[in-house]
Each structure stands twice: as C-alpha cells, then as structure tokens.
Write a protein that holds these residues in place. Structure first.
Motif, mmCIF file in Angstrom:
data_model
loop_
_atom_site.group_PDB
_atom_site.id
_atom_site.type_symbol
_atom_site.label_atom_id
_atom_site.label_comp_id
_atom_site.label_asym_id
_atom_site.label_seq_id
_atom_site.Cartn_x
_atom_site.Cartn_y
_atom_site.Cartn_z
ATOM 1 N N PRO A 23 37.484 36.891 46.634
ATOM 2 C CA PRO A 23 38.524 35.860 46.807
ATOM 3 C C PRO A 23 39.478 35.778 45.608
ATOM 4 N N ARG A 24 38.991 36.137 44.421
ATOM 5 C CA ARG A 24 39.886 36.094 43.260
ATOM 6 C C ARG A 24 41.005 37.150 43.392
ATOM 7 N N LEU A 74 42.110 38.327 46.258
ATOM 8 C CA LEU A 74 42.989 37.872 47.349
ATOM 9 C C LEU A 74 43.999 36.846 46.849
ATOM 10 N N SER A 75 43.512 35.880 46.108
ATOM 11 C CA SER A 75 44.425 34.840 45.613
ATOM 12 C C SER A 75 45.427 35.419 44.624
ATOM 13 N N ALA A 79 48.081 37.345 46.583
ATOM 14 C CA ALA A 79 49.012 36.421 47.237
ATOM 15 C C ALA A 79 49.963 35.799 46.222
ATOM 16 N N GLU A 80 49.470 35.486 45.047
ATOM 17 C CA GLU A 80 50.325 34.899 44.013
ATOM 18 C C GLU A 80 51.377 35.894 43.530
#
Length: 598
Positions: A8-9, A11-12, A15-16
């Motif tokens: 998830p890190r 992925l975030s 996206a950022e």
C-alpha cells in the motif's frame, strides 16, 4: 500488467506522484529511500517492493528527474544524489519478469549513462564553485553518485563495458582536479576488481586513452593518493592481462616509463607497489634478447618490403608520368573546349541581342513610315489594330505555354487513365468470354411456369401503371390546327432568314470595298512622287465628298499662308470659315471613299 498484492505504501506513493505537479515529484520520490531502508536486506519482501516500484514506473520517474536541470529541483544536488542511491538500490536484485529484455537492454544502460552525465555536471559545478562549503557539498554529492554507479555495476556486471567505453567516463578520468580524479580512479580500481575481463573487450583507442591517463596521473600528479591509486591500477591491469603488460613493454608510447619510475625515492609509501610494477616492466635478459632479435627481424623484413615497394614504384614511374601528362592534357583540353564553348555562347547571345535590337529598330521605323503614309483619321484605327494583333500574339503564346504546362502536369494522370482503361477493357472482354462460355455450356432449364397468383399480381401492376400514366389523346381538328400553325411559323422564319442573309451579304460587300479603298490609299505614293495618270485612280464621283475634301484643303492652305498676327487668337482645333463661292465642285476631285454613281 500490475502485480497483485502490491504494497500500500507503493500504491499511495505512485498515486501521489501521478497527481502532484512536476516540481514536487523529486521530493516525493525520496520517500522510497525510507521504504527500502525499513525492509530487511536480502528478504523476499524487499524483492517484492522492488518489483512493485518497477511495475508502477517509479524507476522511470527517477531517470526522468536525473535528466532535468538541478536548479529547478527542490533540494538541488542533494536530492539528485539521493535519487541516484534509490535508483541503484532498486535496480540491483530486481527481477523484471516479462519485461526483462527492455529492462536489461534499455533501462540499465540508460541509468548508467545518466549517472555518468550527472557526474560530469557535478564535476563542472565543483570546478566553478567559489565557496568552500559549496565545494564540500558538491564533492559529497559526486562521491554518492560514483558509489551509486559502482553499486549498480556490482549488481549488473554486463554494464562495465558500456561504462568503460563511454566518452563521459573518459572525460571524468581526464580531470585535473585532485579530489575528483582520486574519486574516479578509486571507482575504476573497484570496477576492475569486480570484473577486469571487460577491459580487453573495449575498443583499442579507448583502452589506450585509459592507459595514457593512468600513466599520466602516475607520473605528473603531485598527490600521493592519486599516484598510489594509479600504481595499483597499473598492477591490476598488468597482472590480469598479459597483453597490457606487453603493450607497456614494447609500445613506443611507453618507452621511457620504466626509467621514469626508477627516479622515485625508495623510501616513499609507494616503494612496494612501484617495485612490483618496475619488476613487471623489466623483462629478463633472455626475453630482452629475444625481443631484440624479433625487433631486428621485423626491421629487416620492413627494410626488404620497403625496398621492394620503392623499386616497384620506380618501375611504374614512367607510366605514372605518362598517365599524369595524359590526364593533365585531357583536363587542359576540356578546359579550353569549355572556354571556347562559353565564348561561342557569349558571341551567340550578343548576336541574338543585336538581331533583336535591329528587328525592333526596323519595326519602329516601319511603324513610323506607316504612320506618315496613313491618313490622320485612320491612325487611331491602325494603332488599335496593331494593339489587337499584339494582344492576340501574346495571348496565343501564353495559352500555348499554359496548355503545355497543364499537359505536362496531367501526363501521369492521363497515363494512369489509359492504363486503367486498357485493364478495364481486358477485364470486360475476359468476363464476357466467361459469360459466353457459361451460356454455351449451360443446360436448358426450360421456361418457368406462371402461377395464377403471379398472373394476378402482374395484371395489377400493369393496371396501376396505366392508371398513373394515362395516354394523351388529341382530336383530328386540333391536330390539323397545330400543324397549320407550325407551317406558318416555319414559313415566317425562312423568309426572315433570307432577308437577313441578303443584308449580311450587302454589309460584307461594303466592308470589302472599304478595306480595298483603305489599302489602296495606304499604298499610294505621295503627290510629289506621283506620275502620269496615277492621281486619276483616286478621283471621287461623289459631289458631297469632293466638296468636303476641297473645303478641308482650302482651310489648311489658308491657315498655312496666313500671317502670324492673324494666328494669335486661334486654337489648334479651330475651323476657318471659307465662303461657298470660293470652291466649285468638280467631278475630278480627291478620292476619299467609293460610292455608287448618281
């Protein structure tokens, strides 16, 4: 294809990066360093994180940031150097999977080249920097970049050959700065310790340049660190590759290397490495004798070969001289021919220009003579005819040029059209033959019987057509009246056409008579040159015309013979009054235009 179970890190972070503006991307990518450092080294979790970083194109983002101007990046060279660390750690130990060919053939060489370009830019900034703190910061960033490049080469040995062949690496090695040179020499030593076999796979010119730079730094640099590193590099090269040792012994470029190394004091720190290097460069007596014999034999072979080549050239010298003379004479003849041709063209051009000038002068003289002959009342008409003829000639030439140009432009399309017509004709003939063959050999199937329902349907269609298109019926009386009207209109048209034809013939006859009279007047001689009965040919039988001509003649004579004081108040176009009793009309007067006799 995106992997399942992505961190998830990552992925975030992806996206950022996608949503953030371009100037904030480098700072966001620095978060990858914390994610990699918090993961145990060598674990499967770290491999999975590296795969996720590659699949979400974060490595490509790092490469793009490295190629940008550091002045536009927040953090400057510090951010850039940390991104090189992240990029090298992500590429080492990464298993690209399906994109292995793109990863090994495109991404990794591009990353190594970007590291070298970045090193060149840091080197330039370090040399141009004035403050000591700024120099320390730039030197630290340069060391981080070289360490990252060495880490990348340690994980991917196939990139060593690309790095050694790069012009940017050679420029880094050729620097005069002590600190930069020491860092680059240390990196080269570490690279050759990893795999020195790629040193012989590079081009000979590049290998000679690297050897020249290492020997130059060993002999001319006052820094002991650079000399120590250069000595270790030469020892590593000569011990690993016998070809480099032979090159250093026998090449004329390094002929005095051993004697220069012997000048160093034996008590220095480099005495041990220098002693080993001098021992390697100093061959044994037998080897030296053998090498001397080989050298003498090579000199003897070269002498014989050069003598043979010289004698061969001397034998060919007469034929070469003859060939040279022939070539020179041919060239001189061509030059003379070209000069004569140019002179002839210039002479022809001048002759053509003179002919045009003469033709124009004759044309103008002819026009002036014609204007003198032509009656003043016909000058305007004559000029108008000349202008019309000139315009017609210009239009004719322009239309011809335009049509020829259009034809040349349309020639390919016309050729294509003709080819298409030929192909269509052949195809239609072939299809017609096929249809005839089918009809010839087709079995007789007989006529198709009509059913009652079909007959009823056809009858309905015929009745419907007759109802929509009723026949126009006309009585006999109406037909006769219409016929009589047509006959009357035809008779009226034929009579009118006969009258028009007679009027047209009369007009043409009058025009022909006028043209003949004008032509005779234009060709007539002047009154001074007239002889015999020539003036009688131009007598008019028309009394009004003769009266008008005599009046004009008397007016002109009076105007010429009048004293100057009578002409003071007159204008050029004023008419002079002549009494009627001063002229008597005779039949033998000047001819102006032909008329019928009274």
């Amino acid at each position: 294809m995106k992997p399942t179970g992505t961190d998830p890190r990552i992925l975030s972070l992806a996206a950022e990066v996608a949503k953030s503006p371009e100037q904030n991307v480098p700072v966001i990518l620095l978060k990858l360093k914390e994610i990699i450092n918090n993961t145990p080294l060598g674990s499967s979790e770290l491999k999975k994180i590296k795969q996720d970083i590659y699949c979400y194109d974060l490595i490509q983002y790092c490469l793009l940031v490295l190629s940008q101007d550091c002045s536009r990046i927040q953090g400057g060279w510090t951010t850039i150097s940390q991104l090189t660390q992240i990029l090298s750690h992500c590429c080492v130990g990464l298993e690209p999977g399906e994109d292995a060919e793109e990863f090994y053939n495109e991404l990794l060489p591009s990353a190594a080249e970007n590291f070298l370009v970045l090193g060149r830019r840091l080197q330039t900034c370090f040399i141009n920097a004035a403050k000591g703190e700024e120099k320390d910061e730039l030197l630290h960033s340069f060391q981080i970049v070289t360490d990252s490049l060495f880490w990348l080469l340690g994980g991917h040995v196939q990139l060593i050959q690309n790095v050694l062949q790069s012009d940017h690496f050679l420029r880094l090695l050729q620097t005069d700065n002590v600190q930069i040179g020491s860092t680059v020499m240390t990196m080269l030593q570490n690279i050759l310790q990893i795999n020195s076999g790629d040193l012989l796979r590079i081009e000979g010119k590049t290998l000679h340049s690297i050897l020249d730079e290492v020997v130059f730094k060993l002999l001319s640099t006052p820094s002991p660190d650079i000399r120590s590193t250069a000595t270790k590099l030469l020892l590593l090269m000569t011990e690993s590759h016998q070809e480099i040792l032979i090159l250093l012994r026998l090449s004329a470029c390094y002929k005095g290397l051993r004697s220069l190394l012997n000048k160093y004091e034996p008590g220095t720190e480099l005495s041990q490495e220098l002693g080993q290097l001098i021992a390697l460069l100093t061959p044994k007596v037998y080897q030296e004798v053998e090498e001397q014999k080989l050298h003498q034999a090579a000199c003897l072979i070269q002498a014989y070969w050069k003598g043979f080549q010289t004698r061969k050239r001397l034998k060919k010298l007469p034929s070469a001289v003859i060939t040279l003379q022939r070539s020179f004479r041919s060239k001189r003849t061509k030059a003379l021919l070209k000069l004569n041709k140019e002179k002839e063209e210039e002479h022809r051009r001048l002759q053509l220009q003179l002919q045009r000038q003469r033709a124009m002068r004759l044309s103008r003289e002819l026009r002036l003579s014609m204007l003198e002959i032509v009656h003043p009342g016909q000058v305007e008409k004559y000029n108008r005819e000349i202008e019309e003829k000139s315009a017609l000639i210009i239009q004719k030439h322009w239309r011809g040029y335009r049509e020829r140009r259009n034809f040349r432009q349309q020639r390919p399309s016309l050729t294509e059209y003709k080819a298409a017509v030929i192909l269509q004709r052949a195809t239609l003939k072939f299809l017609e033959k096929c249809r005839k063959k089918k009809k010839l050999f087709a079995p007789w199937q007989g006529l198709q019987d009509l059913t009652d329902a079909r007959r009823v349907e056809l009858k309905q269609q015929v009745d419907e057509y007759l109802r929509r298109h009723p026949s126009s019926q006309m009585s006999d009386v109406t037909s006769r009246e219409l016929h009589s009207q047509a006959q009357e209109q035809l008779q009226h048209y034929l009579m009118g056409r006969a009258l028009e034809e007679r009027a047209q013939q009369h007009r043409e006859a009058l025009m022909a008579q006028i043209s003949t009279n004008i032509e005779q007047l234009m060709k007539a001689p002047s009154l001074k040159e007239a002889e015999g009965k020539e003036p009688e040919l131009f007598l008019s039988r028309s009394r009004p015309v003769a009266a008008k001509a005599k009046q004009a003649h008397l007016t002109t004579l009076k105007h010429i013979q009048a004293p100057w004081w009578k002409k003071l108040g007159e204008e050029a176009g004023d008419e002079i009054y002549v009494p009627k009793d001063e002229f008597s009309v005779e039949l033998g007067t000047l001819f102006i235009g032909g008329t019928k006799p009274p």
